[in-house]
Design an enzyme around this catalytic site. Sequence first.
Site, short mmCIF file in Angstrom:
data_model
loop_
_atom_site.label_atom_id
_atom_site.label_comp_id
_atom_site.label_asym_id
_atom_site.label_seq_id
_atom_site.Cartn_x
_atom_site.Cartn_y
_atom_site.Cartn_z
N PHE A 11 -5.48 -10.37 1.95
CA PHE A 11 -5.69 -10.75 3.36
C PHE A 11 -6.96 -10.06 3.90
O PHE A 11 -7.99 -10.71 4.14
CB PHE A 11 -4.42 -10.37 4.13
CG PHE A 11 -4.52 -10.31 5.63
CD1 PHE A 11 -5.24 -11.27 6.34
CD2 PHE A 11 -3.86 -9.31 6.34
CE1 PHE A 11 -5.31 -11.20 7.72
CE2 PHE A 11 -3.92 -9.25 7.71
CZ PHE A 11 -4.65 -10.18 8.40
N LEU A 33 -4.15 -10.12 -8.37
CA LEU A 33 -3.46 -11.26 -7.74
C LEU A 33 -1.96 -11.04 -7.61
O LEU A 33 -1.18 -11.99 -7.58
CB LEU A 33 -3.78 -12.59 -8.48
CG LEU A 33 -5.28 -12.92 -8.57
CD1 LEU A 33 -5.50 -14.25 -9.30
CD2 LEU A 33 -5.93 -12.99 -7.19
N ASP A 56 -6.61 -5.07 -13.06
CA ASP A 56 -5.69 -4.16 -12.38
C ASP A 56 -6.37 -2.79 -12.24
O ASP A 56 -6.91 -2.29 -13.23
CB ASP A 56 -4.42 -4.05 -13.25
CG ASP A 56 -3.29 -3.40 -12.51
OD1 ASP A 56 -3.46 -2.27 -12.03
OD2 ASP A 56 -2.22 -4.04 -12.41
N ALA A 77 -6.75 -2.22 -2.74
CA ALA A 77 -5.68 -2.67 -3.65
C ALA A 77 -4.45 -1.79 -3.49
O ALA A 77 -4.54 -0.56 -3.60
CB ALA A 77 -6.17 -2.64 -5.10
N ALA A 78 -3.33 -2.42 -3.23
CA ALA A 78 -2.09 -1.66 -3.04
C ALA A 78 -0.91 -2.61 -3.08
O ALA A 78 -1.06 -3.81 -2.87
CB ALA A 78 -2.12 -0.96 -1.67
N ILE A 80 1.83 -3.45 -0.84
CA ILE A 80 1.87 -3.16 0.60
C ILE A 80 3.23 -3.37 1.25
O ILE A 80 3.38 -3.10 2.44
CB ILE A 80 0.85 -4.03 1.37
CG1 ILE A 80 1.23 -5.53 1.31
CG2 ILE A 80 -0.55 -3.80 0.86
CD1 ILE A 80 0.58 -6.35 2.41
N TYR A 144 6.85 3.08 0.42
CA TYR A 144 5.48 2.61 0.68
C TYR A 144 4.72 3.66 1.49
O TYR A 144 3.61 4.06 1.11
CB TYR A 144 5.51 1.27 1.43
CG TYR A 144 4.16 0.88 2.00
CD1 TYR A 144 3.10 0.54 1.15
CD2 TYR A 144 3.92 0.86 3.38
CE1 TYR A 144 1.85 0.20 1.66
CE2 TYR A 144 2.67 0.52 3.90
CZ TYR A 144 1.65 0.19 3.04
OH TYR A 144 0.40 -0.14 3.55
N VAL A 187 5.00 -9.62 10.07
CA VAL A 187 6.01 -10.18 10.98
C VAL A 187 5.45 -11.32 11.82
O VAL A 187 6.11 -12.35 12.03
CB VAL A 187 6.67 -9.07 11.84
CG1 VAL A 187 5.69 -8.41 12.78
CG2 VAL A 187 7.83 -9.62 12.65
N1 LIG Z 1 -1.76 -5.51 6.82
C1 LIG Z 1 -1.63 -4.43 7.59
O1 LIG Z 1 -1.11 -4.50 8.71
C2 LIG Z 1 -2.16 -3.09 7.10
C3 LIG Z 1 -2.18 -2.01 8.00
C4 LIG Z 1 -2.70 -0.79 7.58
C5 LIG Z 1 -3.19 -0.65 6.29
N2 LIG Z 1 -3.14 -1.70 5.42
C6 LIG Z 1 -3.70 -1.50 4.07
O2 LIG Z 1 -4.83 -2.35 3.93
C7 LIG Z 1 -4.94 -2.78 2.57
C8 LIG Z 1 -5.02 -4.30 2.52
O3 LIG Z 1 -3.83 -4.83 3.07
P1 LIG Z 1 -3.56 -6.40 3.17
O4 LIG Z 1 -2.66 -6.62 4.33
O5 LIG Z 1 -4.83 -7.12 3.05
O6 LIG Z 1 -2.67 -6.62 1.85
P2 LIG Z 1 -2.78 -7.65 0.65
O7 LIG Z 1 -1.54 -7.51 -0.17
O8 LIG Z 1 -3.13 -9.00 1.16
O9 LIG Z 1 -4.03 -7.07 -0.16
C9 LIG Z 1 -3.88 -6.14 -1.21
C10 LIG Z 1 -4.48 -6.77 -2.46
O10 LIG Z 1 -4.39 -5.83 -3.54
C11 LIG Z 1 -4.09 -6.57 -4.71
N3 LIG Z 1 -3.48 -5.65 -5.67
C12 LIG Z 1 -2.23 -5.11 -5.62
N4 LIG Z 1 -2.03 -4.30 -6.67
C13 LIG Z 1 -3.19 -4.31 -7.40
C14 LIG Z 1 -3.59 -3.68 -8.59
N5 LIG Z 1 -2.77 -2.85 -9.25
N6 LIG Z 1 -4.84 -3.91 -9.06
C15 LIG Z 1 -5.68 -4.76 -8.40
N7 LIG Z 1 -5.34 -5.40 -7.26
C16 LIG Z 1 -4.11 -5.17 -6.77
C17 LIG Z 1 -3.16 -7.68 -4.26
O11 LIG Z 1 -3.11 -8.77 -5.16
C18 LIG Z 1 -3.78 -8.05 -2.92
O12 LIG Z 1 -4.73 -9.08 -3.06
C19 LIG Z 1 -3.72 -2.22 1.83
O13 LIG Z 1 -4.12 -1.05 1.13
C20 LIG Z 1 -2.76 -1.88 2.95
O14 LIG Z 1 -1.92 -0.80 2.59
C21 LIG Z 1 -2.65 -2.92 5.80
#
Ligand SMILES: NC(=O)c1ccc[n+]([C@@H]2O[C@H](COP(=O)([O-])OP(=O)(O)OC[C@H]3O[C@@H](n4cnc5c(N)ncnc54)[C@H](O)[C@@H]3O)[C@@H](O)[C@H]2O)c1
Length: 320
Positions: A11, A33, A56, A77-78, A80, A144, A187
């Site tokens: 995202f 992915l 990865d 990457a996480a 989440i 998490y 949400v």
């Molecule tokens: N969405 C929120 O509200 C929010 C708020 C605060 C922090 N964050 C942090 O921001 C970052 C991005 O969040 P997001 O909402 O875009 O999530 P997301 O899941 O859309 O993006 C994370 C991406 O990491 C990839 N990924 C997961 N494990 C991996 C691995 N082992 N190797 C390579 N790629 C991997 C996933 O495929 C995904 O594309 C995350 O670290 C999240 O913790 C998100």
Amino acid sequence: MRILITGGAGFLGSHLSEKYVNEGHKIFVVDNLLNGNLNNIRTLLHRKNFKFIHDDVRNPELYRKLPTDLDAIIHLAAQIHVDKSIVNPEETFDINVGGTMKILEFARMHDIGKILFASTSEIYGSAKYVPMNEEHPLAAEHPYGVSKIAADRLCYTYNETYNLGVDIVRCFNFFGPRQKDSGYGGVIAIFINRVLQNKPPIIYGDGKQTRDYMYIADVLEAYDKTLKSPNNPGKYGINFGSGIEFSVNEIAELVLKYAGSDSRLKPIHVDPRPTEVQRLFADISKAKNTLNFQPSVKFERGIELLVNWYKNYKSELWLY
Ligand SMILES: NC(=O)c1ccc[n+]([C@@H]2O[C@H](COP(=O)([O-])OP(=O)(O)OC[C@H]3O[C@@H](n4cnc5c(N)ncnc54)[C@H](O)[C@@H]3O)[C@@H](O)[C@H]2O)c1
């Protein structure tokens, strides 16, 4: 700049990739992915200054393939999802802590001067006081949140021990186009997706739990200001949020207002989720004072924009 974005098919990562490719930077994306999708970066795949690496961040082989003459790494990457972290904590720690360790070591070995780490407000747990500044206790309870505390503190020790220059970016919740809206999603996206299908929003517990939400455009601004700062403003962690809290009940009401077509549709309340954070509300003084950060999209306007995106563009994205 030559920038590596991990999690760049997700995202936030896909929006950052798009922004920096359009600005002419050379962008390398690594994503396995797990939660991301190639559709999110489909328009970038043919661009000369964009390279997608399907891999990865835990894979040691990856680090032999990556370019080492990078100006910056944005490590997103996480795993989440809170619920998924409760079902499988080991995988979450493996990715969120082990993966971060590998990125930090790579940066240290190759003297990469600027690293942004996606920490999160979830590390604070429920508010012990509001608004929550960077000194708020790190009191997350779910796996998490605790995995993110560990990674956040790893970045801190690389700054202190090796003078690495990591900016620890602690965004509060954010929302916008391309956020997942199924089972393990945000949400707001889940509510909009349901209401557009004339299904009621499902609220865990009484819905009085609050969140501080930023629209994606403001998150891009937060990352961009941090990336382009010549200093290390997030050396000890830096909060980004709107500085305004909304309850889940209020969110459901707004989604019904903009996406609902049947006035009889009302939210359904189900049992609360274990370890769910009850209150999050950001103090963003540090970001305002050091980076002149000012969120610009009001929450209600963000909901309206996202509902419009769902109605006009979402289906196009998934046609391919
Ligand atoms: N969405 C929120 O509200 C929010 C708020 C605060 C922090 N964050 C942090 O921001 C970052 C991005 O969040 P997001 O909402 O875009 O999530 P997301 O899941 O859309 O993006 C994370 C991406 O990491 C990839 N990924 C997961 N494990 C991996 C691995 N082992 N190797 C390579 N790629 C991997 C996933 O495929 C995904 O594309 C995350 O670290 C999240 O913790 C998100």
